[in-house]
Design an enzyme around this catalytic site. Structure first.
Site, PDB file in Angstrom:
ATOM      1  N   LYS A 162      51.158  15.697  -6.263  1.00 34.61           N
ATOM      2  CA  LYS A 162      52.262  16.670  -6.233  1.00 34.61           C
ATOM      3  C   LYS A 162      53.274  16.273  -5.163  1.00 34.61           C
ATOM      4  CE  LYS A 162      49.388  20.240  -8.226  1.00 34.61           C
ATOM      5  NZ  LYS A 162      48.529  21.418  -8.089  1.00 34.61           N
TER       6      LYS A 162
ATOM      7  N   GLN B  90      46.639  25.346  -3.618  1.00 38.68           N
ATOM      8  CA  GLN B  90      45.760  24.570  -4.503  1.00 38.68           C
ATOM      9  C   GLN B  90      44.438  25.320  -4.716  1.00 38.68           C
ATOM     10  OE1 GLN B  90      46.732  21.848  -6.138  1.00 38.68           O
ATOM     11  NE2 GLN B  90      44.767  21.581  -7.138  1.00 38.68           N
TER      12      GLN B  90
ATOM     13  N   ASP C 204      53.539  28.047  -9.656  1.00 37.77           N
ATOM     14  CA  ASP C 204      52.381  27.853 -10.533  1.00 37.77           C
ATOM     15  C   ASP C 204      52.415  28.835 -11.711  1.00 37.77           C
ATOM     16  OD1 ASP C 204      50.500  25.828  -9.972  1.00 37.77           O
ATOM     17  OD2 ASP C 204      49.791  26.893  -8.192  1.00 37.77           O
TER      18      ASP C 204
END
Ligand code: GUN
Length: 280
Positions: free
Chosen positions: A52, A96, A119
């Site tokens: 990422k 995460q 997200d």
């Protein structure tokens, strides 16, 4: 022979488009910034987080990395999220997953400002998707829609079957296919006569988490097959939830593993970051 849906090429094209957009935004004085938080040092998470950060650097998005120890308390993590929610220069916040067991993931996701939830996991964004309004969409299913559209595959009016009902893939996938006017069924571990259900599919999205479970007995001739799974087989080679060699000869289009759905997730994360930076 089936069309092989090239996720690597499609994700590269999306990243190029975003890179150009980010350059233009920079010229206009807007810099986009993503904060990435990892708690603990799970090796798989470290790889994902590293990828990422690399994608951000390539596209021209600033990334702030927070690598917190495993013992970080829920309160400490919530405090950091509050701080990042308040920071004007931070457009996106990504925590995460999975988090260590002593931290409540739902509580953490709900603490993220929905406008920075790149997200697409916050209940507000999930709700917006459910009622057909614009908000951030979970990256993997959003990437699958891009794969289908950019490969010229029609969704409207077609039978779409998803195997898997997770909050990150199965459920948002169903809502996105519905938004595209597909006729949608979600199958799962308790579904009776699974093969009968999956054989109805013109578009079959497989997110079961079991290596090579889906053989040609589950697939209608000429169907489009999208494989969300990624596993290492006994020879340490990557494989998906679909038995590719068995299924590919009978379908009209299929995603390979690797190089299908996988690369799309990060491309769509980058897309969401650019949206977060432009829609303030
Ligand atoms: N862990 C595995 N996939 C994801 C993802 O898409 N987002 C986050 N935040 N964590 C993950």
């Amino acid at each position: 022979m089936a069309q092989i849906i090239d996720g690597k090429a499609i994700s590269a094209a999306i990243k190029e488009e975003l890179k150009e957009k980010v350059e233009k935004l920079k010229e206009e004085g807007t810099q986009i910034c993503l904060a990435v938080i990892q708690v603990g040092s799970d090796p798989a998470s470290s790889v994902y987080v590293g990828n990422k950060k690399k994608a951000c650097a390539y596209i021209g998005i600033d990334s702030l990395a927070y690598e917190l120890p495993e013992e970080t308390t829920q309160e400490e993590l919530l405090n950091l999220i509050d701080e990042l929610n308040e920071k004007e220069e931070v457009n996106g916040i990504l925590v995460q997953l999975p988090l260590p067991k002593h931290i409540n993931e739902d509580r953490i996701i709900q603490a993220i400002d929905p406008k920075k939830d790149v997200d697409g996991f916050h209940p507000q964004n999930v709700g917006l998707l459910c009622i057909g309004q614009s908000g951030f969409v979970s990256c993997t299913p959003a990437g699958i829609i891009q794969l289908l559209k950019r490969s010229g595959i029609e969704i409207a009016g077609r039978e779409c079957v998803i195997i898997g009902r997770s909050n990150i893939v199965g459920k948002p996938m169903a809502l996105l296919l519905l938004r595209e006017n597909g006729t949608v069924t979600i199958a799962h571990s308790k579904t009776k006569n699974l093969q009968e259900v999956t054989k109805r599919a013109d578009i079959l999205v497989v997110a079961v988490g079991k290596p090579k479970m889906i053989t040609r007995e589950y697939v209608k001739e000429g169907a489009v097959v999208i494989d969300v799974g990624i596993h290492r087989n006994e020879n340490n080679k990557l494989c998906g939830d679909v038995d590719y060699d068995d299924v590919a000869p009978i379908c009209s289009a299929i995603t390979p593993v690797p190089g299908g759905v996988g690369p799309m997730t990060i491309a769509m994360l980058m897309y969401n970051c650019v949206e977060a930076g432009t829609k303030r």
